[in-house]
Design a protein around this motif. Structure first.
Motif, PDB file in Angstrom:
ATOM      1  N   VAL A  20      33.143  43.993  44.899  1.00 25.99           N
ATOM      2  CA  VAL A  20      33.609  42.694  45.380  1.00 25.99           C
ATOM      3  C   VAL A  20      35.064  42.486  44.954  1.00 25.99           C
ATOM      4  CG1 VAL A  20      33.285  40.183  45.237  1.00 25.99           C
ATOM      5  CG2 VAL A  20      31.287  41.698  45.391  1.00 25.99           C
ATOM      6  N   GLU A  21      35.367  42.800  43.714  1.00 26.90           N
ATOM      7  CA  GLU A  21      36.754  42.690  43.223  1.00 26.90           C
ATOM      8  C   GLU A  21      37.698  43.525  44.079  1.00 26.90           C
ATOM      9  OE1 GLU A  21      35.858  42.044  38.461  1.00 26.90           O
ATOM     10  OE2 GLU A  21      36.136  44.074  39.238  1.00 26.90           O
ATOM     11  N   ALA A  22      37.308  44.762  44.366  1.00 26.66           N
ATOM     12  CA  ALA A  22      38.149  45.644  45.179  1.00 26.66           C
ATOM     13  C   ALA A  22      38.309  45.089  46.590  1.00 26.66           C
ATOM     14  CB  ALA A  22      37.546  47.050  45.220  1.00 26.66           C
ATOM     15  N   ASP A  23      37.210  44.612  47.183  1.00 25.77           N
ATOM     16  CA  ASP A  23      37.267  44.051  48.536  1.00 25.77           C
ATOM     17  C   ASP A  23      38.216  42.861  48.616  1.00 25.77           C
ATOM     18  OD1 ASP A  23      35.408  45.951  49.301  1.00 25.77           O
ATOM     19  OD2 ASP A  23      33.725  44.538  49.454  1.00 25.77           O
ATOM     20  N   LEU A  24      38.230  42.055  47.562  1.00 28.24           N
ATOM     21  CA  LEU A  24      39.043  40.836  47.567  1.00 28.24           C
ATOM     22  C   LEU A  24      40.439  41.029  46.968  1.00 28.24           C
ATOM     23  CD1 LEU A  24      36.307  38.229  46.592  1.00 28.24           C
ATOM     24  CD2 LEU A  24      37.345  38.587  48.831  1.00 28.24           C
ATOM     25  N   GLY A  25      40.701  42.212  46.440  1.00 29.92           N
ATOM     26  CA  GLY A  25      42.010  42.471  45.848  1.00 29.92           C
ATOM     27  C   GLY A  25      42.183  41.838  44.481  1.00 29.92           C
ATOM     28  N   PHE A  26      41.081  41.565  43.798  1.00 28.57           N
ATOM     29  CA  PHE A  26      41.134  41.012  42.447  1.00 28.57           C
ATOM     30  C   PHE A  26      41.311  42.158  41.454  1.00 28.57           C
ATOM     31  CE2 PHE A  26      38.080  37.226  43.499  1.00 28.57           C
ATOM     32  CZ  PHE A  26      39.040  36.679  44.327  1.00 28.57           C
ATOM     33  N   SER A  27      41.922  41.866  40.321  1.00 35.30           N
ATOM     34  CA  SER A  27      42.069  42.892  39.297  1.00 35.30           C
ATOM     35  C   SER A  27      40.707  43.184  38.661  1.00 35.30           C
ATOM     36  CB  SER A  27      43.089  42.469  38.239  1.00 35.30           C
ATOM     37  OG  SER A  27      42.686  41.278  37.613  1.00 35.30           O
ATOM     38  N   LYS A  28      40.613  44.371  38.071  1.00 37.05           N
ATOM     39  CA  LYS A  28      39.361  44.821  37.459  1.00 37.05           C
ATOM     40  C   LYS A  28      38.908  43.828  36.383  1.00 37.05           C
ATOM     41  CE  LYS A  28      37.304  48.888  35.406  1.00 37.05           C
ATOM     42  NZ  LYS A  28      36.544  49.787  36.174  1.00 37.05           N
ATOM     43  N   ASN A  29      37.626  43.587  36.336  1.00 42.90           N
ATOM     44  CA  ASN A  29      36.955  42.695  35.383  1.00 42.90           C
ATOM     45  C   ASN A  29      37.201  41.208  35.621  1.00 42.90           C
ATOM     46  OD1 ASN A  29      35.609  44.748  34.007  1.00 42.90           O
ATOM     47  ND2 ASN A  29      37.418  45.164  32.760  1.00 42.90           N
ATOM     48  N   THR A  30      37.879  40.868  36.697  1.00 40.35           N
ATOM     49  CA  THR A  30      38.084  39.451  37.018  1.00 40.35           C
ATOM     50  C   THR A  30      36.748  38.728  37.120  1.00 40.35           C
ATOM     51  OG1 THR A  30      40.161  39.846  38.192  1.00 40.35           O
ATOM     52  CG2 THR A  30      38.968  37.839  38.763  1.00 40.35           C
TER      53      THR A  30
END
Length: 114
Positions: A20-30
């Protein structure tokens, strides 16, 4: 708890929180950090849109997952043959027959012209 609701939604979508983080462009562990804090603003909106739920559902202010859909514009529906009727209308959870679609177009199309 926000984090638990998030995990549940990710599970339903068959995604890990990392995906989900990768799909949304969030940094790791967000998203793992949401155990300690609740995201605000744009991150919260992106999560709600991604999962197809309201921000109120994510924040546990309601148990209603999906926000209300926009009303159907009958003029648009009756004047455009490229509309996917099954996306907009059903009766008892079943698709409307082609005959019934034509009748709806005739009835509402004429009324909208007056």
């Amino acid at each position: 708890m926000f984090y638990e609701r998030l995990k549940s939604l990710a599970r339903e979508k068959k995604k890990s929180l990392n995906q989900v983080e990768a799909d949304l462009g969030f940094s790791k562990n967000t998203l793992y950090n949401t155990r300690k804090y609740v995201p605000q603003g744009e991150k919260l909106s992106k999560l709600a849109e991604y999962f197809g739920v309201s921000t109120d559902y994510l924040l546990e202010k309601t148990e209603i997952k999906n926000p209300l859909k926009e009303p159907v514009d009958l003029e648009e529906l009756t004047s455009d043959d490229n509309i996917n009727w099954d996306e907009w209308l059903s009766f008892g959870g079943k698709p409307i027959s082609d005959h019934d679609k034509q009748k709806i177009k005739e009835i509402f199309g004429d009324r909208l012209k007056d």
